[in-house]
Design a protein around this motif. Structure first.
Motif, PDB file in Angstrom:
ATOM      1  N   UNK A 286       0.831  -1.247   0.125  1.00 47.43           N
ATOM      2  CA  UNK A 286       0.076  -0.152   0.033  1.00 47.43           C
ATOM      3  C   UNK A 286       0.771   1.454   0.055  1.00 47.43           C
ATOM      4  N   UNK A 287       2.127   1.028   0.175  1.00 48.09           N
ATOM      5  CA  UNK A 287       2.956   2.190   0.178  1.00 48.09           C
ATOM      6  C   UNK A 287       3.470   2.527   1.848  1.00 48.09           C
ATOM      7  N   UNK A 288       4.651   3.178   1.924  1.00 50.15           N
ATOM      8  CA  UNK A 288       5.096   3.354   3.079  1.00 50.15           C
ATOM      9  C   UNK A 288       5.635   4.812   3.529  1.00 50.15           C
ATOM     10  N   UNK A 289       5.107   5.100   4.485  1.00 50.58           N
ATOM     11  CA  UNK A 289       5.554   6.689   5.095  1.00 50.58           C
ATOM     12  C   UNK A 289       6.880   6.606   5.852  1.00 50.58           C
ATOM     13  N   UNK A 290       7.812   7.302   5.361  1.00 51.44           N
ATOM     14  CA  UNK A 290       8.889   7.433   6.195  1.00 51.44           C
ATOM     15  C   UNK A 290       9.270   9.175   6.420  1.00 51.44           C
ATOM     16  N   UNK A 291       9.016   9.687   7.562  1.00 51.35           N
ATOM     17  CA  UNK A 291       9.584  11.074   7.793  1.00 51.35           C
ATOM     18  C   UNK A 291       8.303  11.782   6.874  1.00 51.35           C
ATOM     19  N   UNK A 292       9.065  12.819   6.101  1.00 52.94           N
ATOM     20  CA  UNK A 292       8.089  13.416   5.015  1.00 52.94           C
ATOM     21  C   UNK A 292       8.061  12.709   3.705  1.00 52.94           C
ATOM     22  N   UNK A 293       8.345  11.588   3.327  1.00 56.37           N
ATOM     23  CA  UNK A 293       8.421  10.653   2.239  1.00 56.37           C
ATOM     24  C   UNK A 293       7.448   9.662   2.257  1.00 56.37           C
ATOM     25  N   UNK A 294       6.868   9.363   0.847  1.00 53.48           N
ATOM     26  CA  UNK A 294       5.974   8.280   1.134  1.00 53.48           C
ATOM     27  C   UNK A 294       6.706   7.570  -0.153  1.00 53.48           C
ATOM     28  N   UNK A 295       6.861   6.286   0.080  1.00 51.14           N
ATOM     29  CA  UNK A 295       7.414   5.038  -0.784  1.00 51.14           C
ATOM     30  C   UNK A 295       6.349   4.211  -1.341  1.00 51.14           C
ATOM     31  N   UNK A 296       6.268   3.901  -2.724  1.00 53.81           N
ATOM     32  CA  UNK A 296       5.396   2.622  -2.985  1.00 53.81           C
ATOM     33  C   UNK A 296       6.191   1.686  -3.941  1.00 53.81           C
ATOM     34  N   UNK A 297       6.738   0.849  -3.087  1.00 50.39           N
ATOM     35  CA  UNK A 297       7.392  -0.404  -3.807  1.00 50.39           C
ATOM     36  C   UNK A 297       6.968  -0.873  -4.955  1.00 50.39           C
ATOM     37  N   UNK A 298       5.611  -1.245  -4.975  1.00 44.01           N
ATOM     38  CA  UNK A 298       5.034  -2.037  -5.991  1.00 44.01           C
ATOM     39  C   UNK A 298       4.892  -1.091  -7.370  1.00 44.01           C
ATOM     40  N   UNK A 299       4.687   0.206  -7.091  1.00 43.31           N
ATOM     41  CA  UNK A 299       4.427   1.192  -8.087  1.00 43.31           C
ATOM     42  C   UNK A 299       5.718   1.703  -8.474  1.00 43.31           C
ATOM     43  N   UNK A 300       6.964   1.811  -7.617  1.00 42.08           N
ATOM     44  CA  UNK A 300       8.070   2.151  -8.099  1.00 42.08           C
ATOM     45  C   UNK A 300       8.251   3.736  -7.895  1.00 42.08           C
TER      46      UNK A 300
END
Ligand SMILES: [Zn+2]
Length: 488
Positions: A286-300
């Motif tokens: 579903x995507x991961x929030x770290x600090x002020x960033x959002x990462x979506x591993x599946x969508x890249x």
């Protein structure tokens, strides 16, 4: 954030009436579905739950929860039913039962439990809702998410419905929360009774109530400070305060039952073994929030958001909310089906014909187009900043609106900064997109939560969170040699 169709359970409401014998009270109940109708309703709703949630990908853990639940249910007041238990891949803290014996627990709730007996308590409570047939009475508790309430809906052109409707759909299932005070207390009492019948200490029910009550207190404070809706277990505890006499009765009954279980089984080691390595918090799916960033591993992709903004990661979009709800950005994704430039996509697919302050942009090597359009919202027409970014044959649509329409100029730099941060993930960032996991450890003489917190990847309130996960909130410390959960 993922693309799945959303349906609402709310539509599946109960119309049948008649008389039936309540399995728990043995008395005649009015206005119940027939057992066959109830089971059919459950079966149908189960499919909708599976469309809305992912099942947590761990066969061993699923089997364990199924076996534990089936054992409890086998000694319940309705052991003619076949019960199905599912661990959902959600960080939310929730458990719920559908009519007919379909029961769900999230990994978010599992993280707060400490033993098989506590798991059995949660499942026993949910089984209690089924055996007492609470589900056929109440399904209407639907509540809007905070953002919807503060800002009103955005009508993204080209999408069929205002955002508030989407929120209702997204939260429809999660908000099968609680059946009101009477029924919740009855389910607690039944759960405690089923624990005793299965050789578990019925006091595990009270341990769960305490753990979730602590979590609720902490989360409510945090949510207030952050101006968002708290993430709490189905509204149970807001309905009965500590000194509630009916809760005291449930406690007293559980303590009496305890006498009947002299050598109670806790199953702590087995439970801890099975939740070891379980994903904690955001899922990479579903995507991961770290600090002020959002990462979506599946969508890249990754995107960063302004300091102080809150993030809500919904199944079909990412919502960013400015402090005090002054502004909101929504990121959603759609397939591109024709080779058309982003400006044309905006016109054809989003219906954005007239733009101002517009232009083609290149965002980290990606084709994009930006412009301000006037769109419909609950509060009338107002300007919104749109960015459409092309990436991997998909269009990422970032829309920003402000509570006060005149504030668009004030927030526009933040909207643009967010859009400009969008990029394909680098190998380093892929590491950051890995989820956090629970890790079970045995404590030593010197282990304490402050020291564990200082080494924890948890970004905020690590010490208090670790205490909550281990039933030691607000001040407790582990005993030497105790099995505890940490986050890695
Ligand atoms: Zn309940």
């Amino acid at each position: 954030m993922q693309s799945i169709p959303l349906y609402s359970l709310i539509t599946l409401l109960l119309i049948c009436s008649g008389c039936a014998v309540n399995p728990v009270t043995g008395q005649q109940d009015l206005v119940l579905l027939s057992e066959q109708d109830e089971i059919a309703l459950g079966r149908q709703s189960h499919q909708q739950v599976l469309q809305q949630y992912d099942v947590y990908d761990n066969k061993e853990l699923q089997r364990y929860v199924q076996d534990t639940g089936a054992k409890i249910a086998g000694k319940s007041h309705r052991n003619n039913l076949i019960y199905r238990f599912t661990v959902l891949d959600s960080k939310d803290i929730n458990a719920f039962a559908l009519p007919g014996g379909y029961i769900y627990i999230t990994r978010g709730l599992l993280a707060y439990l400490k033993s098989e007996a506590e798991l059995a308590a949660v499942l026993g409570h949910e089984i209690g809702h089924v055996t007492a047939r609470h589900s056929v009475r109440q399904y209407s508790a639907v509540q809007l998410a905070n953002i919807g309430a503060t800002l009103g809906s955005i009508l993204i052109p080209g999408m069929n419905q205002p955002m508030t409707n989407q929120l209702v759909q997204v939260f429809g299932t999660a908000l099968l929360r609680g059946y009101g005070r009477e029924h919740e207390l009855e389910a607690d009492g039944l759960g405690a009774e089923y624990l005793a019948r299965n050789g578990y200490d019925p006091e595990a029910m009270l341990d769960v109530i305490r753990a979730l009550k602590s979590q609720e207190q902490f989360e409510t404070q945090l949510a207030q400070a952050e101006g968002r809706e708290p993430n709490i277990y189905h509204g149970l505890f807001s309905t009965h305060p500590d000194n509630d006499t009916r809760l005291q009765e449930v406690i007293t009954r559980a303590r009496k039952l305890k006498a009947a279980v002299p050598n109670a089984y806790s199953g702590q080691g087995q439970f801890m073994h099975l939740v070891d390595n379980m994903i904690y918090g955001d899922s990479p799916h579903d995507g991961i929030v770290r600090g002020r960033r959002f990462f979506h591993a599946d969508l890249g992709f990754t995107i960063s958001f302004p300091q102080g903004w809150n993030v809500r990661n919904l199944p079909d979009s990412l919502i960013l909310v400015a402090p005090n709800g002054e502004a909101l950005q929504q990121l959603s994704v759609e397939d591109i089906n024709e080779r058309i430039p982003p400006r044309q996509f905006m016109a054809q697919r989003l219906g954005l014909a007239n733009l101002s302050r517009e232009g083609a942009v290149n965002i980290h090597g990606l084709d994009a187009y930006t412009g301000i359009a006037v769109i419909n919202t609950d509060f009338g027409r107002r300007p919104a900043r749109f960015n459409v970014i092309y990436f991997n044959n998909q269009a990422y649509i970032l829309a920003g609106i402000t509570k006060n329409p005149d504030a668009i100029g004030l927030f526009d730099p933040a909207f643009q900064e967010t859009a400009n941060s969008f990029h394909s993930m680098t190998p380093n960032e892929q590491v950051l997109a890995m989820p956090l996991r629970l890790k079970i450890m045995q404590t030593e003489e010197s282990t304490n939560f402050r020291q564990l917190a200082s080494q924890s990847p948890l970004e905020h309130n690590a010490e208090q969170l670790l205490r909550l996960l281990n039933g030691k909130f607000p001040e407790g410390e582990p005993h030497p040699g105790e099995l505890i959960k940490i986050v890695q």
